[in-house]
Every structure is written in C-alpha cells, then in structure tokens.
Enzyme design. Structure first.
Site, PDB file in Angstrom:
ATOM      1  N   LYS A  41       4.771  -4.113   5.502  1.00  0.00           N
ATOM      2  CA  LYS A  41       4.148  -4.262   6.722  1.00  0.00           C
ATOM      3  C   LYS A  41       4.966  -5.099   7.623  1.00  0.00           C
ATOM      4  O   LYS A  41       5.436  -4.980   8.677  1.00  0.00           O
ATOM      5  CB  LYS A  41       2.777  -4.890   6.527  1.00  0.00           C
ATOM      6  CG  LYS A  41       1.867  -4.035   6.126  1.00  0.00           C
ATOM      7  CD  LYS A  41       0.356  -4.796   5.870  1.00  0.00           C
ATOM      8  CE  LYS A  41      -0.530  -3.623   5.175  1.00  0.00           C
ATOM      9  NZ  LYS A  41      -1.792  -4.391   4.909  1.00  0.00           N
ATOM     10  N   GLN A  85      -4.416 -10.070   3.772  1.00  0.00           N
ATOM     11  CA  GLN A  85      -4.312  -9.162   2.790  1.00  0.00           C
ATOM     12  C   GLN A  85      -5.395  -9.240   1.554  1.00  0.00           C
ATOM     13  O   GLN A  85      -5.645 -10.436   1.241  1.00  0.00           O
ATOM     14  CB  GLN A  85      -3.032  -9.092   1.982  1.00  0.00           C
ATOM     15  CG  GLN A  85      -2.779  -7.780   1.210  1.00  0.00           C
ATOM     16  CD  GLN A  85      -2.719  -6.550   1.988  1.00  0.00           C
ATOM     17  OE1 GLN A  85      -2.370  -6.456   3.079  1.00  0.00           O
ATOM     18  NE2 GLN A  85      -2.785  -5.669   1.188  1.00  0.00           N
ATOM     19  N   ASP A 111      -6.983  -5.409  11.458  1.00  0.00           N
ATOM     20  CA  ASP A 111      -7.321  -4.456  10.083  1.00  0.00           C
ATOM     21  C   ASP A 111      -8.808  -3.814  10.777  1.00  0.00           C
ATOM     22  O   ASP A 111      -9.297  -2.883   9.949  1.00  0.00           O
ATOM     23  CB  ASP A 111      -7.588  -5.281   9.013  1.00  0.00           C
ATOM     24  CG  ASP A 111      -6.580  -5.360   7.875  1.00  0.00           C
ATOM     25  OD1 ASP A 111      -5.890  -4.410   7.917  1.00  0.00           O
ATOM     26  OD2 ASP A 111      -6.559  -6.258   7.490  1.00  0.00           O
TER      27      ASP A 111
HETATM   28  N1  GUN Z   1      -5.644  -3.928   0.977  1.00  0.00           N
HETATM   29  C1  GUN Z   1      -5.709  -2.702   0.681  1.00  0.00           C
HETATM   30  N2  GUN Z   1      -5.677  -2.132   1.987  1.00  0.00           N
HETATM   31  C2  GUN Z   1      -5.575  -3.188   2.849  1.00  0.00           C
HETATM   32  C3  GUN Z   1      -5.703  -3.111   4.329  1.00  0.00           C
HETATM   33  O1  GUN Z   1      -5.585  -2.114   4.914  1.00  0.00           O
HETATM   34  N3  GUN Z   1      -5.826  -4.370   5.067  1.00  0.00           N
HETATM   35  C4  GUN Z   1      -5.871  -5.509   4.255  1.00  0.00           C
HETATM   36  N4  GUN Z   1      -6.016  -6.626   4.777  1.00  0.00           N
HETATM   37  N5  GUN Z   1      -5.749  -5.583   2.776  1.00  0.00           N
HETATM   38  C5  GUN Z   1      -5.681  -4.502   2.248  1.00  0.00           C
END
Ligand code: GUN
Length: 294
Positions: A41, A85, A111
C-alpha cells in the site's frame, strides 16, 4: 492500469493544493501478512506521487496508543486518509478494531469501515467504500461482466469484504445471496451463481462442485501454505505451482480450488488477482478523500 490512470488526479491535486494527497497507515505488531499488505500500500501511494507515512506501534503497545495515533492523524491537515491495518494484536481485545474504526474521522476513512460510511453504502450514496470489495467490483466491470439481473453469490459475511461486496453488487442491480458458515447445502447455493465471490479465508475451500459451468469466480482469499503435503494435495505432480513452492518454501493460494479453472467461465488468480486491485483502491480512496476534504 488503474494506478497510472489516477496519476493525473494526483498531479492536479498537488499543484492546486501545494501538497500531495497524504495517507497514514497505522500498523501495530508484526503480523507477517499485514507487513506485506502495508508495504504494498505504501509503495503504491509513493509511486503515484502521494505522501505515504507509516505509524508503527509495538505489538505490546497499549490500545490507547492506537487511539492516540488516530486522534493525532485526525487533526493533521496534511493527512487525507487514515488506515489502521487489521488485525490489531489480539492482546488489545475483541472490540478493539471496531473502536478504532469508530474513532477515525469519517472524511479520512479510506477503508470505509466507519459506521457512517457503512451507512452511506447501505443507502447507495457512498463516497468511501472498503477497498477489497471495491477492487472486486472494478475487476468485474473492467472485464465486462454483466451484473444487472445476474445472480451473485458471496461466500463470507465479514464487515471487510462479504457485507460491502453484497451491497455493491445489489446497487449494480444483481440479485444477491450472502452465504456463511451456517448456510445449508452451500455447494448447491453457490452453484446457482452467475458471479461467485469467495471470501472465507480457507484455502481451496471452493471446489468444482460449487461452480456452475461458465460462472465468473472472484477469489478474494489469500493464504500462505508452508507444508509440502498441503501443496501436493492441491496440485498434481509436475504442476508449476509445486515447483514454485519448492523454490520459495511457501505458496500463496486462494479460497478457490485449482480444479475450478476447468469449470468457471473466468477465474481471478491468486496472487495477482484481487490483491493489486485492492491496493489501487486504497490509492483511489485516498485521492477521493483528499479531493472531498479540499
Ligand atoms: N486487513 C485485511 N484487509 C484489510 C483492509 O482492507 N483494510 C485494513 N485496514 N486491514 C485489512
């Protein structure tokens, strides 16, 4: 490619505002999968010309430290997007994640996990939607898969993927069935699908008997196998994925069994399918948040 398409928007924002769009990622602990996701990311945002910062917290950090980090980022004018995350360290307790998502400024919630953004999605007037389902939708639309009037079956009812995926497909006029661990005769229900989305997190769970011939199958799951016996069960002798496992000592596989390839009309690969689209949607949501805030 989507990330390249977004570059002019990044440039336009940067020249207008005198600063690039900014994303802050909060990572607590050292979950190996999270480390990889977060690295991808941050790199994608950086390559697109955004300012991506990582806020790292120790696995033993107190839960209040996560909330403090979010509070600080909420008031930082150069931060347009905040992403904490998941999963948080288990020591932080069961409700920790939702409490953190609730604390993020909804305007910076790239998100789409804040209850106000979830509510807006329910009412089909969303602006920030969860990146993985958004990536799946983008994938289907770019592949020219018709959605209106089609039967979409989603396996997995998580807040991160299954539920928002169901809503996105519903708003594209698909007829949606959302399945879960208590669904009776899951293979028979799945076989009704024109579009089947597998988001359960169990490697190779969706076998050929789940799939109507010609159906479009989207594989959201990603699990790292590190036992030769597991790999050998899925892939016959001489299969290139076996060689890949031998070379790397582990292998990434999805929720969909490799045999499904023979039945499906189209199947997204793992790795290299939904994952890169999710990353592209983090970038798109950061831009959307930045533009909306400006
Ligand atoms: N963990 C797995 N997928 C995601 C996501 O799309 N966003 C976040 N913040 N954590 C994750």
């Amino acid at each position: 490619m989507i990330r390249a398409e977004l570059r002019p928007r990044v440039a336009a924002f940067t020249s207008r505002r005198g600063r690039p769009p900014g994303l802050a990622v909060v990572l607590a602990g050292h979950n190996p999968a999270s480390e990889i996701y977060v690295r991808h990311k941050l790199r994608a945002l950086d390559e697109a010309g955004c300012r991506a910062q990582l806020v790292r917290l120790d696995a033993a950090a107190a839960f209040t430290e996560v909330l403090d980090a979010v509070a600080r980022l909420n008031t930082d004018g150069a931060v347009d997007g905040i992403l904490v995350q998941s999963p948080l360290p288990t020591e932080m307790g069961a409700g920790a994640e939702q409490r953190v998502f609730d604390a993020i400024d909804p305007a910076k919630d790239v998100d789409g996990f804040h209850p106000s953004n979830v509510g807006l999605l329910v009412q089909n007037r969303s602006s920030l939607v969860a990146c993985t389902p958004l990536g799946c939708l983008e994938l289907l639309e770019r592949a020219g898969i018709p959605l209106a009037g089609r039967h979409a079956v989603i396996i997995g009812r998580s807040n991160i993927v299954g539920k928002p995926m169901a809503l996105l497909l519903l708003h594209r006029d698909a007829t949606v069935t959302l399945c879960h661990s208590r669904t009776v005769d899951l293979p028979a229900v799945a076989r009704e699908a024109d579009i089947l989305v597998a988001a359960i997190g169990r490697p190779a769970f969706v076998t050929a008997e789940f799939v109507k011939p010609g159906a479009t199958v989207v594989d959201v799951g990603i699990t790292r196998l590190d036992q030769a016996s597991e790999v050998e069960r899925l892939f016959p002798a001489g299969h290139p994925r076996r060689r890949q496992f031998q070379a790397n000592g582990s292998l990434l596989v999805g929720d969909v069994h490799p045999d499904v390839e023979e039945v499906a009309g189209a199947l997204t690969p793992v790795p290299g399918g939904v994952g890169p689209l999710t990353i592209a949607m983090v970038l798109r949501n950061t831009l959307t948040a930045a533009e909306n805030r400006a």
